[in-house]
Design an enzyme around this catalytic site. Structure first.
Site, PDB file in Angstrom:
ATOM      1  N   ILE A 110      -4.814  13.550   0.278  1.00  0.00           N
ATOM      2  CA  ILE A 110      -3.564  14.013  -0.326  1.00  0.00           C
ATOM      3  C   ILE A 110      -3.886  15.121  -1.319  1.00  0.00           C
ATOM      4  O   ILE A 110      -3.133  16.073  -1.466  1.00  0.00           O
ATOM      5  CB  ILE A 110      -2.853  12.840  -1.061  1.00  0.00           C
ATOM      6  CG1 ILE A 110      -2.693  11.616  -0.143  1.00  0.00           C
ATOM      7  CG2 ILE A 110      -1.511  13.292  -1.638  1.00  0.00           C
ATOM      8  CD1 ILE A 110      -1.923  11.833   1.117  1.00  0.00           C
ATOM      9  N   ASN A 154      -7.367   9.680   4.137  1.00  0.00           N
ATOM     10  CA  ASN A 154      -6.360  10.507   3.488  1.00  0.00           C
ATOM     11  C   ASN A 154      -7.033  11.565   2.651  1.00  0.00           C
ATOM     12  O   ASN A 154      -8.131  11.370   2.115  1.00  0.00           O
ATOM     13  CB  ASN A 154      -5.425   9.657   2.616  1.00  0.00           C
ATOM     14  CG  ASN A 154      -5.927   9.506   1.199  1.00  0.00           C
ATOM     15  OD1 ASN A 154      -5.762  10.401   0.349  1.00  0.00           O
ATOM     16  ND2 ASN A 154      -6.584   8.394   0.918  1.00  0.00           N
ATOM     17  N   LYS A 177       0.250   6.705  -9.347  1.00  0.00           N
ATOM     18  CA  LYS A 177      -0.474   7.774  -8.674  1.00  0.00           C
ATOM     19  C   LYS A 177      -1.289   8.591  -9.678  1.00  0.00           C
ATOM     20  O   LYS A 177      -0.865   8.762 -10.813  1.00  0.00           O
ATOM     21  CB  LYS A 177       0.600   8.672  -8.064  1.00  0.00           C
ATOM     22  CG  LYS A 177       0.207   9.414  -6.851  1.00  0.00           C
ATOM     23  CD  LYS A 177       1.440  10.038  -6.246  1.00  0.00           C
ATOM     24  CE  LYS A 177       1.052  11.287  -5.467  1.00  0.00           C
ATOM     25  NZ  LYS A 177      -0.302  11.376  -4.989  1.00  0.00           N
ATOM     26  N   GLY A 235      -4.084  -1.553  -1.804  1.00  0.00           N
ATOM     27  CA  GLY A 235      -3.797  -0.149  -1.551  1.00  0.00           C
ATOM     28  C   GLY A 235      -3.049   0.092  -0.262  1.00  0.00           C
ATOM     29  O   GLY A 235      -1.834  -0.117  -0.182  1.00  0.00           O
ATOM     30  N   GLY A 278      -9.289  -2.619   1.340  1.00  0.00           N
ATOM     31  CA  GLY A 278      -8.913  -3.287   2.582  1.00  0.00           C
ATOM     32  C   GLY A 278      -8.185  -4.600   2.425  1.00  0.00           C
ATOM     33  O   GLY A 278      -8.036  -5.337   3.403  1.00  0.00           O
ATOM     34  N   CYS A 316     -12.449  10.270  -7.087  1.00  0.00           N
ATOM     35  CA  CYS A 316     -11.625  10.694  -5.957  1.00  0.00           C
ATOM     36  C   CYS A 316     -12.379  11.689  -5.090  1.00  0.00           C
ATOM     37  O   CYS A 316     -12.779  12.753  -5.559  1.00  0.00           O
ATOM     38  CB  CYS A 316     -10.333  11.333  -6.435  1.00  0.00           C
ATOM     39  SG  CYS A 316      -9.331  11.823  -5.040  1.00  0.00           S
ATOM     40  N   LEU A 320      -4.274  14.568  -4.531  1.00  0.00           N
ATOM     41  CA  LEU A 320      -3.685  14.243  -5.825  1.00  0.00           C
ATOM     42  C   LEU A 320      -2.508  15.127  -6.207  1.00  0.00           C
ATOM     43  O   LEU A 320      -2.341  15.498  -7.368  1.00  0.00           O
ATOM     44  CB  LEU A 320      -4.783  14.263  -6.912  1.00  0.00           C
ATOM     45  CG  LEU A 320      -5.756  13.089  -6.753  1.00  0.00           C
ATOM     46  CD1 LEU A 320      -7.065  13.357  -7.442  1.00  0.00           C
ATOM     47  CD2 LEU A 320      -5.133  11.817  -7.307  1.00  0.00           C
TER      48      LEU A 320
HETATM   49  C1  LIG Z   1      -3.002   7.810   0.327  1.00  0.00           C
HETATM   50  C2  LIG Z   1      -3.914   7.328  -0.742  1.00  0.00           C
HETATM   51  C3  LIG Z   1      -3.875   7.912  -2.004  1.00  0.00           C
HETATM   52  C4  LIG Z   1      -4.714   7.491  -3.019  1.00  0.00           C
HETATM   53  N1  LIG Z   1      -4.625   8.063  -4.259  1.00  0.00           N
HETATM   54  C5  LIG Z   1      -5.409   7.597  -5.274  1.00  0.00           C
HETATM   55  C6  LIG Z   1      -5.278   8.098  -6.590  1.00  0.00           C
HETATM   56  O1  LIG Z   1      -4.420   8.918  -6.859  1.00  0.00           O
HETATM   57  N2  LIG Z   1      -6.112   7.619  -7.541  1.00  0.00           N
HETATM   58  C7  LIG Z   1      -7.048   6.665  -7.271  1.00  0.00           C
HETATM   59  O2  LIG Z   1      -7.789   6.253  -8.156  1.00  0.00           O
HETATM   60  N3  LIG Z   1      -7.171   6.143  -6.045  1.00  0.00           N
HETATM   61  C8  LIG Z   1      -6.378   6.583  -5.035  1.00  0.00           C
HETATM   62  N4  LIG Z   1      -6.490   6.034  -3.789  1.00  0.00           N
HETATM   63  C9  LIG Z   1      -7.480   4.953  -3.543  1.00  0.00           C
HETATM   64  C10 LIG Z   1      -6.837   3.573  -3.632  1.00  0.00           C
HETATM   65  O3  LIG Z   1      -6.310   3.337  -4.909  1.00  0.00           O
HETATM   66  C11 LIG Z   1      -7.871   2.495  -3.289  1.00  0.00           C
HETATM   67  O4  LIG Z   1      -8.938   2.605  -4.206  1.00  0.00           O
HETATM   68  C12 LIG Z   1      -8.427   2.646  -1.881  1.00  0.00           C
HETATM   69  O5  LIG Z   1      -7.407   3.055  -0.996  1.00  0.00           O
HETATM   70  C13 LIG Z   1      -9.066   1.359  -1.347  1.00  0.00           C
HETATM   71  O6  LIG Z   1      -8.150   0.305  -1.272  1.00  0.00           O
HETATM   72  P1  LIG Z   1      -7.334  -0.060   0.075  1.00  0.00           P
HETATM   73  O7  LIG Z   1      -8.339  -0.179   1.179  1.00  0.00           O
HETATM   74  O8  LIG Z   1      -6.622  -1.337  -0.246  1.00  0.00           O
HETATM   75  O9  LIG Z   1      -6.406   1.064   0.331  1.00  0.00           O
HETATM   76  C14 LIG Z   1      -5.640   6.445  -2.763  1.00  0.00           C
HETATM   77  C15 LIG Z   1      -5.682   5.852  -1.506  1.00  0.00           C
HETATM   78  C16 LIG Z   1      -4.829   6.273  -0.487  1.00  0.00           C
HETATM   79  C17 LIG Z   1      -4.903   5.594   0.843  1.00  0.00           C
END
Ligand SMILES: Cc1cc2nc3c(=O)[nH]c(=O)nc-3n(C[C@H](O)[C@H](O)[C@H](O)COP(=O)(O)O)c2cc1C
Ligand SMILES: Cc1cc2nc3c(=O)[nH]c(=O)nc-3n(C[C@H](O)[C@H](O)[C@H](O)COP(=O)(O)OP(=O)(O)OC[C@H]3O[C@@H](n4cnc5c(N)ncnc54)[C@H](O)[C@@H]3O)c2cc1C
Ligand SMILES: Cc1cc2nc3c(=O)[nH]c(=O)nc-3n(C[C@H](O)[C@H](O)[C@H](O)COP(=O)(O)OP(=O)(O)OC[C@H]3O[C@@H](n4cnc5c(N)ncnc54)[C@H](O)[C@@H]3O)c2cc1C
Ligand SMILES: Cc1cc2nc3c(=O)[nH]c(=O)nc-3n(C[C@H](O)[C@H](O)[C@H](O)COP(=O)(O)O)c2cc1C
Ligand code: FES
Ligand code: FES
Lengths: 267, 303, 303, 267
Positions: free
Chosen positions: C71, C69, C45, C265, C244, C130, C73
């Site tokens: 959150i 989302n 994270k 993710g 995705g 972010c 951070l």
């Molecule tokens: C709940 C949540 C929290 C995330 N927190 C971070 C983070 O702390 N740092 C970061 O670089 N990306 C963060 N991401 C982005 C993911 O690492 C990823 O780049 C993004 O979700 C796209 O991939 P996915 O479609 O497989 O989820 C977060 C994504 C989600 C859904």
């Protein structure tokens, strides 16, 4: 344009019968307005899900028509056909139809010595067509090809009709061993058809076009394409067709899916 | 009875639901399924000056809750449109918008110049944002100066109101929206499709022959709502919102975010009468919420 | 046996599947469900220098085939991480990547400086993308110069390889990718989430308290694949693709588009063992396609 | 941390029983490992669809446990609960569990004169809790409130147990007319509970917190929140809780869903 005016949306076409042979499915649907207007070679667009996955409707040829009902025959392969295969008798199906221009059997064309070729699930519209041809008093031969005997589940359905049926399988487990186009070509002289109708994958259609051209016989081929809408709105389903002279990306769903073989440009 | 009409300043619509360009053909394709005059309006398929061949197939691919298209703006060109289609459309008694395309500024101007003065055109929608024509998906709507320049050029000659259709493929939608406004656009519409790609892992080929295409459908709704909200927060001209609208609730969401009217695209393919259902559902929403005039909800999201 | 290992140059991974930052907690949360050492690696994270409170709820909203989302951070800060969490992670014998966050360039440098020299860190992933922290969703990854500057600064002090994580909320992903490469980044990863918004039409409030949030999940896959393809076409450093991915087929799609490895993710939330299934499915794909080394498929899409 | 080690994914928990009262559903699922470990107040995350709409799992309290089976009790309201309601006996359900920290009834806490309050579908975990309390020999009173008599389908289930049941409905169609919190407050002196447990919407929980605080009685409240994962990975489900001194956005799924009332910060 005339045909398209007849298109209808029936959000609650009732499924009254369903059976399957392996992953081939037959579904009967009550939809009076669509059934009554349906012509062989036309198709419906079925909404297989009320969620956005899968998003688009799926096209299926009209396999037969009886009174207020129509049937579709399909193979479950991807997400849409699998969902459709899971529908039960008594459930409603949201369909658009009848869509496209079917086989042209009017003005005496259907009254000739006719041959129809169906490959795999491409057999679906051939059954409806054969019935209409027989009703016109035509002399009908049907070629039905598939990979193995299991891919020819409609054999008995056709045998029950007053027509000549010739089967082929790639593994030789039923009928001629080889492609249905091979069987068809080998019977050309013997049958001497005056008109040929066919439905199946592109490669098969191209071969049929070649064989019929060589023999100087007119052919009508039903084409497949990924369809966004099925009723001429998205321009997604095009193939190259010679239209009033010029070669154009032509909407399969609206101008087809059936085209005279000599107007199709193979890429 | 809820009053569903919305006043865009340059035109008053029966209701806020417009069928989006490229998803409603030339309108006529939908006549079998619905009564076109119930629509707030519709935008015809994008028009270049000359007829266009479009892209080779496959042109369409499905993705989770979305679809990619690269039709490549196949179309009849302005002359055929003016001669054969526009006269037909007059029968339907609804607002007809013309989606104007161009390879360069000059072509936008030629299209508008040709159509200028013809009857039955509610407004032009300048499609400066189509990602499917060039392989790289570049378009004027990705640059504030290019946007300003083409809008300005068209506004100088246009005898109809001009709506500028924006691309979502930008870092900052706000600066593009402002450029369009400064150049004199009477309204903006957004979003066009998102530049996308899909690969068939069995054949290892792209699912779209053109390699890239535009993503539309429910998948993009949260991105489109965000952009409509951002754009509507800064401009003083009406915003027409779109992107993934499939229900009356979706339409309301865009209006709460700041859209004065909405456009419905991909949903028309799935349900040819989607627009009609959406109008009905907006009305039901207003009734349940005791809203007399749908205009009251425009931009009313609480933040 | 297919060889699933991939060599990123600065590190060799057992297989190309890495759990993405913010979706895999600090790794430990997943230990009950799977064997962490089967992973190619995981990214913890996002870490700021100090502990962070995060955003008020609601922080999550579902959308068609996706989720938003914000959150914000929320996290423990570098000190707690180094003292309490990092030592635990060593047990799991897999590559641990640190997602480095900062309010400004200075903070990125402080985080890296603090962690420098600690054992058990495979690489830093600079989260310059972010969208949930500031209301407007702005971040360094939206500007080539800002990207260059922060990457350069971190590379100067870092004792570990540096991966730069890019934002999809840009007009031109290529120029950002090139900036990161020029600044010395050892790899790039993309995409982070898309800036999004959703409104509850009943309450007329935004579904996310922070107003904006980041869209992730299957909905964004076609946009992410396109960006990975574009970026991988121009840079000479490895690309880690994500957005995705839910199945082995999705992972293969990104690799064909040019990704040397992938990150998973949102799928982790739905299936805590999603990564393990994806690894298995990639292996099956390779077997069916007679591919001996998974590296062979990288960038192999036919266009 | 200890509890979380016990979490399991059971992709094929078999649905063995299903019934409904209007839009309230009870589903029994066989999942030996999860059932055996379950504690009252814990929950499961159910995968209601194998498509990406809806995307996320849905949280449901464990309503009861018997041998290798557990039950959930829920109201169908949105897309996820509607899909779940459509599942048939014999189908498999993919679940994670047991999740979170349930009601704390160890160390004699459960042996006291206990009162449990459930509002609407918030009654779900109360049934499991009541059974465990009774098994400990505790003197149990359950308050069960809903909008109308139709919202109290579990009345008979509770009546069959050796406990005191007090019902309320907003329209007075069954029991006390008004909110369950009103009924609860009015019975405070008479019942003089030593410990109060409750589950329901936030507003109700806040009122229970107020009432119990005023009366100086400890209370444990089960909170709801939108959950991205249910097992502590997404940080999506937070509420403000006083943890070891400081007020923090705390993960409901991992540190809760049950919290001592005096640690919850109401916004
Ligand atoms: C709940 C949540 C929290 C995330 N927190 C971070 C983070 O702390 N740092 C970061 O670089 N990306 C963060 N991401 C982005 C993911 O690492 C990823 O780049 C993004 O979700 C796209 O991939 P996915 O479609 O497989 O989820 C977060 C994504 C989600 C859904
Ligand atoms: C006019 C017409 C009539 C058809 N009639 C029949 C029939 O009677 N029986 C039958 O079994 N099949 C028929 N098909 C093919 C059938 O539509 C596809 O098999 C079906 O759409 C596959 O959907 P899926 O979700 O299962 O597959 P997926 O692979 O998941 O589908 C993905 C996308 O590709 C499209 N697609 C996939 N395969 C085809 C294909 N071969 N042709 C067109 N689009 C495709 C789908 O519609 C969808 O948009 C017909 C196709 C057309 C164009
Ligand atoms: C720990 C916990 C235990 C629960 N136990 C039960 C139970 O035993 N019986 C029961 O009927 N309900 C229970 N709920 C509420 C239940 O999870 C929601 O009703 C359900 O998720 C709604 O999903 P939907 O798709 O039908 O609704 P939608 O409105 O379509 O859901 C949209 C999104 O919001 C979330 N959501 C909607 N309502 C709630 C809510 N009240 N709480 C949390 N998330 C919500 C959904 O999970 C989803 O992510 C519980 C919730 C939590 C957090
Ligand atoms: C098949 C197709 C063709 C399109 N053609 C055009 C077009 O010609 N001109 C235009 O401005 N937008 C065109 N669009 C974009 C839509 O008008 C709309 O902006 C976009 O699809 C987003 O809305 P939706 O998600 O409701 O479809 C097209 C979209 C699709 C799907
Ligand atoms: S499928 Fe849409 S035009 Fe043919
Ligand atoms: S629901 Fe994901 S951390 Fe609680």
């Amino acid at each position: 344009m005339l045909e398209s005016i007849l298109m209808i949306k029936d959000p609650s076409a009732r499924i009254t019968y369903r059976r399957n042979w392996g992953d081939y499915y037959l579904i009967r649907i009550t939809s009076p307005e669509i059934a009554q207007k349906a012509l062989p070679g036309q198709f419906i667009m079925a909404r297989v899900s009320d969620r956005s996955v899968p998003l688009l409707r799926r096209p299926f040829s009209i396999h037969s028509r009886e009174g207020d009902s129509l049937e579709i025959f399909f193979q479950s392969s991807g997400i849409g056909t699998t969902l459709l295969a899971g529908k039960k008798e008594g459930e409603d199906l949201d369909i658009l139809g009848p869509l496209g221009n079917g086989f042209d059997i009017k003005n005496g064309i259907g009254k000739k010595r006719a041959t129809a070729v169906g490959g795999g699930r491409g057999i679906a519209p051939i059954y409806f067509l054969a019935q209409e041809l027989l009703a016109m008093g035509s002399d009908v031969t049907v070629f039905y090809g598939g990979k193995t005997a299991r891919d020819l589940p409609l054999k008995e359905r056709f045998e029950a009709k007053n027509l000549r049926l010739m089967c082929s399988t790639e593994d030789g487990s039923l009928g001629f061993r080889g492609f249905v186009t091979g069987l068809f070509e080998s019977k050309m002289d013997q049958l001497n058809p005056e008109i040929v109708f066919a439905c199946g994958p592109d490669l098969m259609m191209e071969e049929i076009a070649g064989i019929t051209k060589k023999n100087g016989i007119p052919a009508q081929l039903s084409l497949e394409s990924i369809m966004g809408c099925g009723f001429g709105a998205c321009w997604g389903c095009v193939k190259k067709i010679r239209m009033s002279g010029a070669e154009e990306w032509t909407k399969i769903c609206q101008e087809g899916p059936v085209f005279p073989a000599d107007r199709i440009i193979w890429e | 009875m809820t009053d569903l009409s919305v006043d865009l300043g340059f035109i008053k619509l029966k209701n806020p639901v417009i069928a989006a360009s490229g998803t409603f053909g030339y309108g006529l394709e939908f006549a079998p399924f619905m009564d076109l005059k119930k629509l707030g309006g519709f935008v015809v398929k994008g028009l270049y000056f000359s007829p266009r061949e479009g892209n080779p197939p496959p042109r369409i691919a499905e993705t989770p809750s979305g679809m990619i298209n690269a039709i490549g703006l196949q179309g009849v060109g302005v002359k055929n449109f003016a001669d054969e289609i526009l006269p037909e459309l007059k029968k339907y008694d609804t607002s007809v918008f013309i989606n104007v395309c161009g390879e360069d500024e000059e072509e936008y101007a030629r299209v508008v110049d040709f159509l200028n003065g013809l009857e039955g055109i509610a407004a032009y929608e300048l499609n400066i944002s189509c990602p499917n024509v060039k392989k790289e998906g570049k378009c004027p709507a990705q640059d504030p100066e290019a946007t300003y320049s083409v809008v300005k050029r068209v506004k100088e000659i246009s005898r109809c109101p001009v709506i500028t259709k924006l691309s979502p493929n930008v870092t900052d939608i706000v600066e593009i929206a402002q450029s369009a406004e400064e150049a004199g656009s009477d309204a903006i519409s957004l979003v066009n499709t998102f530049l996308a790609m899909a690969i068939d892992i069995e054949t290892q080929k792209t699912k779209i022959a053109n390699v890239f295409g535009g993503l539309s459908g429910p998948a993009i709704k949260p991105l489109a709502v965000r952009m409509v909200f951002q754009a509507a927060s800064v401009v003083n001209i009406p915003v027409l919102g779109m992107g993934g609208i499939a229900t009356g609730g979706d339409a309301v969401e865009f209006m709460l975010a700041g859209a004065s009217a909405v456009q419905v695209g991909t949903a028309n393919f799935i349900d040819p009468d989607a627009t009609i259902q959406i109008i009905r559902e907006i009305e039901t929403y207003c009734k349940n919420q005791n809203i007399d005039r749908v205009e009251e909800i425009i931009g009313k999201v609480q933040i």
